[in-house]
Write a protein that holds these residues in place. Structure first.
Motif, short mmCIF file in Angstrom:
data_model
loop_
_atom_site.label_atom_id
_atom_site.label_comp_id
_atom_site.label_asym_id
_atom_site.label_seq_id
_atom_site.Cartn_x
_atom_site.Cartn_y
_atom_site.Cartn_z
N LEU A 1 45.64 32.59 48.88
CA LEU A 1 44.41 32.85 49.62
C LEU A 1 43.95 34.27 49.31
N LEU A 2 42.88 34.36 48.54
CA LEU A 2 42.29 35.64 48.18
C LEU A 2 41.08 35.87 49.07
N GLU A 3 40.48 37.02 48.98
CA GLU A 3 39.35 37.35 49.86
C GLU A 3 38.21 36.34 49.75
N SER A 4 37.91 35.91 48.53
CA SER A 4 36.73 35.06 48.35
C SER A 4 37.05 33.68 47.79
N GLN A 5 38.32 33.38 47.60
CA GLN A 5 38.65 32.09 47.00
C GLN A 5 40.07 31.66 47.32
N GLU A 6 40.33 30.40 47.09
CA GLU A 6 41.68 29.85 47.22
C GLU A 6 42.08 29.31 45.85
N VAL A 7 43.25 29.71 45.38
CA VAL A 7 43.72 29.31 44.06
C VAL A 7 45.00 28.50 44.23
N GLU B 1 46.53 37.04 36.00
CA GLU B 1 45.89 36.46 34.82
C GLU B 1 44.71 35.57 35.20
N GLN B 2 44.88 34.74 36.23
CA GLN B 2 43.84 33.77 36.58
C GLN B 2 42.69 34.37 37.38
N THR B 3 42.98 35.42 38.18
CA THR B 3 41.96 35.92 39.12
C THR B 3 41.62 37.39 38.95
N GLY B 4 42.49 38.13 38.25
CA GLY B 4 42.27 39.57 38.15
C GLY B 4 42.75 40.34 39.36
N VAL B 5 43.37 39.63 40.32
CA VAL B 5 43.86 40.27 41.55
C VAL B 5 45.34 40.62 41.37
N ASN B 6 45.67 41.88 41.59
CA ASN B 6 47.04 42.35 41.50
C ASN B 6 47.65 42.35 42.90
N ILE B 7 48.66 41.50 43.13
CA ILE B 7 49.27 41.41 44.46
C ILE B 7 50.43 42.39 44.61
N GLU B 8 50.72 43.17 43.56
CA GLU B 8 51.79 44.15 43.64
C GLU B 8 51.23 45.48 44.15
N THR C 1 53.75 22.94 51.51
CA THR C 1 52.86 23.90 50.88
C THR C 1 53.38 25.31 51.11
N ILE C 2 53.33 26.13 50.07
CA ILE C 2 53.65 27.54 50.18
C ILE C 2 52.34 28.31 50.04
N TYR C 3 52.06 29.16 51.03
CA TYR C 3 50.86 29.98 50.99
C TYR C 3 51.24 31.41 50.62
N GLU D 1 61.20 36.23 45.33
CA GLU D 1 61.19 35.56 44.03
C GLU D 1 59.90 34.78 43.83
N ILE D 2 59.38 34.18 44.90
CA ILE D 2 58.09 33.48 44.82
C ILE D 2 57.00 34.46 44.39
N LEU D 3 56.95 35.62 45.05
CA LEU D 3 55.94 36.62 44.71
C LEU D 3 56.13 37.13 43.28
N LYS D 4 57.37 37.36 42.88
CA LYS D 4 57.66 37.85 41.52
C LYS D 4 57.20 36.84 40.47
N ASN D 5 57.45 35.55 40.72
CA ASN D 5 57.06 34.52 39.75
C ASN D 5 55.55 34.29 39.71
N CYS D 6 54.89 34.44 40.87
CA CYS D 6 53.46 34.13 40.96
C CYS D 6 52.56 35.30 40.60
N ALA D 7 53.03 36.54 40.78
CA ALA D 7 52.17 37.72 40.58
C ALA D 7 51.49 37.75 39.21
N PRO D 8 52.22 37.55 38.09
CA PRO D 8 51.54 37.60 36.79
C PRO D 8 50.50 36.50 36.60
N VAL D 9 50.78 35.33 37.16
CA VAL D 9 49.85 34.20 37.02
C VAL D 9 48.58 34.47 37.84
N ILE D 10 48.76 35.00 39.05
CA ILE D 10 47.61 35.33 39.90
C ILE D 10 46.75 36.39 39.22
#
Length: 75
Positions: free
Chosen positions: A6-12, A40-47, A65-67, A29-38
């Motif tokens: 859940l990003l500010e303007s979209q859901e991926v 790449e796909q959205t330009g949002v850095n969650i780190e 579901t994992i949010y 580990e979920i965050l570590k695995n998802c951060a590079p994909v997020i």
């Protein structure tokens, strides 16, 4: 199983199986695995600059579901 970011303007939606995560995977580990994909796909850095994450994980077992969503700001 779904992973929804859940990003500010979209859901991926991400593919949990491709990322190698499930309901038993630790949150960090979920965050570590998802951060590079997020990023790449959205330009949002969650780190964060300090090495942690500015997003958090919520697991909804009833909907399988994992949010991944922004952490609540203090104050």
């Amino acid at each position: 199983m779904q992973v929804k970011v859940l990003l500010e303007s979209q859901e991926v939606e991400l593919n949990a199986e491709q990322l190698g995560i499930n309901m038993d995977t630790p949150e960090n580990e979920i965050l570590k695995n998802c951060a590079p994909v997020i990023l790449e796909q959205t330009g949002v850095n969650i780190e964060s600059d300090s090495g942690g994450y500015i997003y958090t994980v919520r697991k909804m077992t009833n909907s399988d579901t994992i949010y991944i969503l922004p952490k609540a700001e203090a104050g």
